[in-house]
Design an enzyme around this catalytic site. Structure first.
Site, PDB file in Angstrom:
ATOM      1  N   TYR A  79     -10.121  -0.355   2.083  1.00 20.05           N
ATOM      2  CA  TYR A  79      -9.653  -0.140   3.454  1.00 20.05           C
ATOM      3  C   TYR A  79      -9.391   1.324   3.749  1.00 20.05           C
ATOM      4  O   TYR A  79      -9.036   2.098   2.859  1.00 20.05           O
ATOM      5  CB  TYR A  79      -8.350  -0.907   3.702  1.00 20.05           C
ATOM      6  CG  TYR A  79      -8.558  -2.178   4.495  1.00 20.05           C
ATOM      7  CD1 TYR A  79      -8.666  -3.398   3.853  1.00 20.05           C
ATOM      8  CD2 TYR A  79      -8.657  -2.146   5.884  1.00 20.05           C
ATOM      9  CE1 TYR A  79      -8.873  -4.559   4.571  1.00 20.05           C
ATOM     10  CE2 TYR A  79      -8.857  -3.308   6.608  1.00 20.05           C
ATOM     11  CZ  TYR A  79      -8.971  -4.510   5.954  1.00 20.05           C
ATOM     12  OH  TYR A  79      -9.184  -5.651   6.662  1.00 20.05           O
ATOM     13  N   ASP A 130       0.812  -1.222   0.000  1.00 21.88           N
ATOM     14  CA  ASP A 130       0.000   0.000   0.000  1.00 21.88           C
ATOM     15  C   ASP A 130       0.846   1.272   0.000  1.00 21.88           C
ATOM     16  O   ASP A 130       0.363   2.326  -0.411  1.00 21.88           O
ATOM     17  CB  ASP A 130      -0.955   0.002   1.196  1.00 21.88           C
ATOM     18  CG  ASP A 130      -2.167  -0.892   0.940  1.00 21.88           C
ATOM     19  OD1 ASP A 130      -2.467  -1.161  -0.233  1.00 21.88           O
ATOM     20  OD2 ASP A 130      -2.811  -1.316   1.912  1.00 21.88           O
TER      21      ASP A 130
HETATM   22 CU   LIG Z   1      -7.788  -6.734   7.348  1.00 23.81          CU
END
Ligand SMILES: [Cu+2]
Length: 642
Positions: A389, A305
């Protein structure tokens, strides 16, 4: 070296060598690159950021000293896929360094925000993909949301040297319906971003698209809001206790600079306490999210990420009363666009102070003394949203010298179709699975405990055997082992023995003649779960140890190397330590792996309550005694007589 005003930004000149890049400086960098023939209409800026000056120069900097403003840009020719890594000096108006990436050996520049639109166009134009999606009962392609997912490096035939993404898709029932509830599983398009076509289609199991919606923002879905919570309000009638001057912050004896980078997101610099340096630079240098499922549709899911998706580019603006409570100071972030222009994200960083309960307390049996002091912390935080996320990065500085990083993971779990009895996913809704995965972060902690010459001692509990010196078997002691070389600095935590790593300054002692120290106290969470032979074990080698210690090198910035996207492996740590340099009494950097191994719970759906992980840095003999004896007795409403 001739040093002049920053070109095209007169009057807007940086006053500190670590000052964050301004919009004018980003634009000046672009102009400079255009002037040197390095940018045309096909060029995409996959990264642009400040090149920090030499550490000595920064540490010895005095107001008014001159310095060189340098910028690094990673450029991608969107037509040919050729990537160029350039460093320019805004001050001198010249190109300092320039190299072309070898896509096979060096990896690829990061995934770009515009790749979301690009993969949408590419897969929806592919007849094979359309047929596969139709076979799963989906006919309205406008409601399909393809995701640009990093490809990794698996040595698959025909992939070498291509700039690629792999694409899994999700379905919306309508524009405001969250697609994560409806994975179109079993179909993966392998996309070449330069040739702009699907090079391979995985059309595996035909699984039903889960139908139940997961719209946590829809009152009809969640039901009426509860009414049993009365307001909590934070008041600081005399204002907060911190002061801010540009990027520099002072609070309760602490002093630090706030930074923000397109790749690492929030960074902290030159953290000192009562004039004594502790950390030169702290950042999240990498993070990876590897998934557990070996099926053909998802064996490749490993997202870096930071290095692949650029944490800083995904920062979201924060809102008073929602994200941050109390007397808030916000910092805006200035980020490069893919065209080399600048954009501003307002309220990207939130800073405030928090009461966090009792700092110390004693009620004495003999003297009748009853004393309590309250603890506070300074919170510097930011949130990024990466696809499904959301991650919050919360740095805490406490009155007693403790530094803590807490990461808050929330948002929506990645989903799949759920196959009964799957050993790789939790069922979170009818027919909907949340695959097992890890979130592994790598903090880069460039330490300066009372100076740049530091060393690391591993300390842990040692049980002693029964014998003449320990006849009753109660003995235990503290074992201290100095880590002398980089090869000895790659360590694994041992929670049952309370293993921690103390960064000592061998040249500075406390009143007991012991070297002053700050300890890295790990949470000792699981490391990378994949087999050592797996592709990800080589590409995310940093995640196979809790600690790495390296001798400082300004070029060693990223735990998985400069270009983890499609990198074949071996970059970053441990390559940085391959020279096995001495780390005992040297300028050293700690790299700490921590994170979460996430077996999603039904409670994590449809939006996940915050899960936390992190670490602390704690003074150990850095002070001669409790450094917060001087806290005042609490006043106001806190501590009235009963
Ligand atoms: Cu997770």
């Amino acid at each position: 070296m001739a040093v002049s005003e920053v070109r095209s930004a007169p009057g807007d000149r940086a006053t500190h060598p670590l000052q964050r890049l301004t919009a004018a400086e980003i634009r000046a960098a672009r102009e400079l690159l255009v002037g040197h023939g390095l940018v045309d209409e096909r060029t995409r800026f996959t990264y642009l950021g400040l090149v920090e000056p030499e550490k000595d120069h920064v540490i010895n900097f005095r107001v008014g000293d001159q310095f060189d403003r340098r910028v690094r840009a990673i450029l991608l020719d969107s037509a040919t896929g050729v990537a160029t890594d350039v460093t320019v000096s805004l001050t001198r108006g010249g190109v300092d360094a320039r190299s072309t990436l070898d896509p096979v050996r060096d990896g690829q520049p990061a995934v770009m925000l515009s790749d979301l639109e690009l993969v949408d166009e590419i897969v929806k134009g592919d007849e094979g993909w359309r047929a596969a999606v139709r076979r799963r009962g989906v006919t309205d392609f406008d409601l399909v949301r393809p995701c640009p997912l990093s490809a990794g490096s698996f040595g698959l035939p025909g992939e070498e040297g291509r700039r690629m993404l792999r694409v899994l898709s999700f379905l919306q029932h309508r524009a405001e319906d969250h697609p994560w509830a409806h994975p179109i599983d079993g179909v993966v398009a392998y996309v070449d971003l330069i040739e702009r076509r699907v090079v391979r289609l995985v059309d595996e199991a035909v699984l039903p698209v889960p139908a139940e919606e997961g719209n946590f923002d829809d009152p009809d879905f969640v039901g009426p809001a509860r009414t049993d919570l009365r307001p909590i309000e934070i008041h600081q009638p005399d204002g907060p206790s911190f002061t801010v001057d540009g990027d520099e912050v002072r609070w309760a004896g602490w002093r630090l600079r706030v930074g923000f980078d397109a790749r690492e997101g929030l960074t902290l610099h030159q953290i000192s306490l009562h004039g004594r340096p502790v950390v030169y630079r702290a950042s999240i240098a990498e993070m990876v999210v590897p998934y557990a499922d070996p099926s053909p549709a998802r064996f490749w899911q490993n997202y870096f990420d930071a290095g692949e998706y650029l944490l800083g580019q995904q920062v979201t603006p924060l809102t008073l009363g929602c994200d941050c409570l109390g007397e808030i100071h916000y910092f805006d972030a200035v980020l490069p666009t893919e065209d080399g222009d600048a954009r501003e994200v307002p309220n990207a960083i939130c800073m405030h102070e928090e009461d966090v309960g009792v700092a110390w307390k004693h009620t004495d049996l003999f003297t009748g003394a009853a004393e309590t002091r309250r603890q506070r912390r300074l919170v510097v935080s930011t949130f990024v949203a990466i696809g499904n996320y959301d991650y919050g990065f919360f740095w805490y500085l406490y009155l007693d010298g403790t530094i803590e990083l807490e990461i808050k993971a929330t948002g929506v779990v990645f989903t799949s179709s759920y196959v009964d009895g799957s050993p790789y996913a939790t069922q979170v809704a009818p027919g909907l699975g949340a695959p097992y995965h890890q979130h592994l972060f790598s903090a880069r902690l460039d330490m300066t405990v009372d100076g740049t010459r530091n060393a690391v001692d591993e300390v842990q509990l040692e049980r002693l055997p029964v014998g003449p010196a320990n006849p009753y078997g109660n003995a235990f002691t503290r074992r201290v082992t100095r880590l002398r070389r980089e090869s000895e600095g790659a360590r694994v935590a041992e929670p049952a023995l309370g293993r921690a790593w103390q960064v000592v300054n061998p040249e500075k002692t406390n009143r007991f003649g012991r070297p002053v120290a700050y300890a890295l106290v790990p949470q000792a969470t699981p490391l990378l779960a994949a087999d050592p032979s797996a592709s990800i074990a080589g590409r995310a080698a940093f995640a196979t140890r809790h600690l790495w210690v390296t001798a400082y090198d300004p070029a060693h910035r990223y735990s998985a190397g400069d270009f983890p996207n499609q990198h074949p492996g071996g970059g970053g740590l441990p390559a940085y330590g391959a020279g096995d340099r001495g780390i005992d009494g040297a300028d050293i950097v700690l790299w700490h792996t921590f994170g979460m191994t996430h077996f999603p719970r039904p409670e994590d759906w449809p939006v996940m309550p915050v899960a936390r992980c992190g670490f602390t840095l704690q003074p150990v003999g850095f002070f001669d005694r409790n450094p917060i004896l001087d806290l005042p007795r609490p006043g106001g409403n806190h501590c009235e007589d009963h």
